[in-house]
Design a protein around this motif. Structure first.
Motif, mmCIF file in Angstrom:
data_model
loop_
_atom_site.group_PDB
_atom_site.id
_atom_site.type_symbol
_atom_site.label_atom_id
_atom_site.label_comp_id
_atom_site.label_asym_id
_atom_site.label_seq_id
_atom_site.Cartn_x
_atom_site.Cartn_y
_atom_site.Cartn_z
ATOM 1 N N GLN A 74 0.816 -1.199 0.000
ATOM 2 C CA GLN A 74 0.000 0.000 0.000
ATOM 3 C C GLN A 74 0.859 1.262 0.000
ATOM 4 O O GLN A 74 0.531 2.250 -0.658
ATOM 5 C CB GLN A 74 -0.909 -0.009 1.236
ATOM 6 C CG GLN A 74 -2.145 0.847 1.108
ATOM 7 C CD GLN A 74 -3.167 0.496 2.163
ATOM 8 O OE1 GLN A 74 -2.838 0.031 3.251
ATOM 9 N NE2 GLN A 74 -4.434 0.722 1.863
ATOM 10 N N PRO A 78 1.607 3.342 -4.818
ATOM 11 C CA PRO A 78 1.310 4.638 -5.448
ATOM 12 C C PRO A 78 2.526 5.316 -6.079
ATOM 13 O O PRO A 78 2.448 5.726 -7.245
ATOM 14 C CB PRO A 78 0.706 5.454 -4.288
ATOM 15 C CG PRO A 78 0.110 4.437 -3.388
ATOM 16 C CD PRO A 78 1.052 3.264 -3.443
ATOM 17 N N GLY A 240 -0.151 9.509 -2.082
ATOM 18 C CA GLY A 240 -1.034 8.805 -1.182
ATOM 19 C C GLY A 240 -0.793 9.214 0.261
ATOM 20 O O GLY A 240 -0.280 10.284 0.559
ATOM 21 N N ILE A 302 -5.684 2.890 -8.041
ATOM 22 C CA ILE A 302 -4.776 3.989 -7.722
ATOM 23 C C ILE A 302 -4.729 4.998 -8.868
ATOM 24 O O ILE A 302 -4.748 6.228 -8.655
ATOM 25 C CB ILE A 302 -3.367 3.440 -7.414
ATOM 26 C CG1 ILE A 302 -3.397 2.645 -6.104
ATOM 27 C CG2 ILE A 302 -2.338 4.563 -7.330
ATOM 28 C CD1 ILE A 302 -2.136 1.863 -5.848
ATOM 29 N N ALA A 386 -4.813 6.134 -1.193
ATOM 30 C CA ALA A 386 -4.072 6.546 -2.394
ATOM 31 C C ALA A 386 -4.435 7.951 -2.872
ATOM 32 O O ALA A 386 -3.777 8.476 -3.765
ATOM 33 C CB ALA A 386 -4.327 5.550 -3.523
#
Length: 533
Positions: A74, A78, A240, A302, A386
């Motif tokens: 995570q 991005p 993000g 994203i 994001a």
């Protein structure tokens, strides 16, 4: 006034379906091996306190390793996606430098955990006492080194995922499962349950070395090219929500799982094992569908959220939600109806008795229901994280706190009354409530959610699932429950076919939008084959 541009997906639906198929096939093999492992464990140890200790130790080590993978993916994905869109060559040396602070804090926490594993047992398994607590602490200590391995492997897997290279990162899990399967099949007995912990550690090391060798092109230092025109590589800009926001949401998902098992540790012997088998069964099909879609659609999500057009960003999020719910509903319905048959066929041998089968089936049914709401709510939390236009931290904290409060309240009510089965259904109710909260937060944040049409589309999918559930229930009522293994497997296969056909027919009749997209993909594939012929 010019209308805002419509959302343009980064990848076509056909590409997404093909990528999801690849990931699902690899993970299907992985889950198949995983279930062979679970079958051997059930056969060797039954639903016993010894197996409870193994599953609790695995949940608090391998479970944290899975959370670390999601967390790092995570955080890293991005900026990696931004570099891909710029055409920048990828390397781990271009990752955000703030990752180093996370690694330092993680190393300190891991060292403390290895020095005091008994404290972890007291925290995550308050119902364990005496020899069972000692055995759990011992296996935790053995498997804790899997955590730093997961950290480094997650960096490599995130970069490979951005390039849509899934085979290497997903395939290493197959090696790990195969090693554990061989040990359980050939060496247990005479070896005991602790041998399983050592095998998990050894297989984790082997899998990481394979991944490292295959991804060496993004690990090795970049070669120095004597060119004045080529500027030095700079770390990728962050995009993000950052590490703190990622920690919040991933800690929430891990906490929900640990809360389930903590409450189960206070119940009768075998409750933890039954809960583990229920969650494992759900991961076979419903979890496989959701995790494969999430892996493939994460770059698409994203890309949608990072657009300057907020209306297009909201449309991208809702597209992700519709696809995930449409794909999740029939497999969850089939799993809920076929849970007793599946548990009996897979685990109803050796030391796994009738009461354990009934309890594990109830857990499977509850967790399968939870998967329906987990898919769209996970889309929202990923999108909020994001989103580069505003800090996600406050919104993610609201969702996490509301989810934890609902989870604890539901578990406190259900666990003493209905045991392990009640815990799974409490998880489903809390997950549904969390989805409602997350949806409200998303509507307020992104402003342009088409709530009315979205509700209509989801209602059509839900009605199609209800028709499929009625068809499956009618089949189980008409066909007597078989006792032979081959009969159970045959009825399970027939149930799956009936549920899928009824769901597809109802979705076509109700004009569910995703059906038109599927028909378009199938039509293009058939036309391509005809041209080749």
């Amino acid at each position: 006034m010019t209308a805002p541009a419509a959302y343009r997906p980064r990848s076509s639906m056909r590409t997404l379906v093909r990528s999801a198929g690849v990931v699902s096939a690899i993970r299907g093999l992985d889950f198949g091996l995983s279930f062979l492992v679970s079958v051997l464990l059930a056969n060797r140890f039954g639903a016993s306190g010894q197996l409870d200790a193994f599953f609790l130790a695995r949940r608090t080590t391998v479970g944290f390793a899975d959370t670390i993978r999601k967390l790092i993916g995570q955080v890293v994905l991005p900026p990696v996606m931004a570099a891909v869109d710029r055409g920048q060559p990828l390397s781990i040396y271009l990752l955000p430098r703030r990752i180093g602070w996370f690694l330092l804090v993680f190393a300190l926490v891991l060292a403390a955990a290895m020095l005091a594993p008994d404290r972890l047992v007291g925290l995550f398994a308050p119902g364990f006492r005496g020899a069972q607590a000692t055995l759990t602490a011992r296996m935790m200590t053995i498997m804790l080194p899997l955590l730093p391995i997961a950290v480094v492997a997650s960096f490599l897997a995130a970069i490979l995922q951005a390039r849509r290279r899934y085979l290497l990162s997903e395939g290493t899990n197959l090696v790990q499962r195969a090693m554990l399967l061989l040990v359980l099949a050939l060496l247990v007995p005479p070896l005991g349950i602790v041998a399983g912990a050592w095998t998990m550690l050894a297989s984790g090391v082997v899998g990481f070395l394979i991944l490292l060798a295959g991804a060496w092109s993004i690990v090795r230092p970049p070669a120095a090219v004597p060119s004045v025109a080529t500027p030095p590589a700079k770390p990728m800009p962050t995009a993000g929500g950052g590490i703190v926001a990622a920690l919040v949401i991933n800690a929430y998902f891990q906490a929900t799982t640990l809360l389930d098992f903590a409450f189960a540790s206070t119940a009768a012997d075998g409750a933890v094992a039954s809960l583990e088998y229920g969650s494992r069964l759900v991961s076979l099909v419903p979890g496989l569908v959701m995790s494969s879609l999430a892996t493939v659609l994460a770059p698409e999500l994203i890309h949608a959220v990072q657009q300057s057009d907020r209306r297009a960003a909201a449309a991208g999020i809702q597209r992700f939600q519709r696809i995930s719910v449409f794909a999740q509903l029939p497999v969850s319905v089939g799993m809920m109806l076929g849970a007793p048959l599946m548990v009996g066929a897979l685990f109803g041998h050796g030391a796994f008795g009738a009461q354990a089968i009934a309890t594990a089936a109830a857990c499977t049914t509850g967790y399968a229901a939870a998967q329906i709401f987990l898919a769209p709510s996970s889309a929202i939390t990923s999108a909020i994280y994001a989103d580069p236009h505003a800090s996600p931290l406050a919104d993610l904290i609201r969702i996490a706190l509301a989810g934890l409060i609902m989870r604890v309240a539901a578990l406190a009510l259900a666990a003493p009354l209905w045991g392990a089965g009640g815990i799974a259904w409490a998880a489903a109710i809390a997950t549904a409530g969390t989805f409602v909260v997350a949806q409200a937060v998303a509507v307020r944040r992104f402003h342009h959610f088409a709530t009315g049409p979205q509700i209509v589309d989801l209602a059509r999918s839900a009605l199609s699932a209800a028709v499929a559930a009625l068809a499956g229930t009618a089949l189980l009522w008409l066909v007597p429950a078989p006792h032979a293994l081959w009969g159970q497997l045959l009825l399970l296969a027939l149930l799956g076919v009936v549920v899928l056909l009824a769901y597809a027919a109802a979705a076509i009749a109700l004009h569910v939008p995703e059906v038109a997209q599927v028909r378009e993909i199938v039509g293009k594939l058939l036309a391509k084959r005809r041209r080749r012929a």
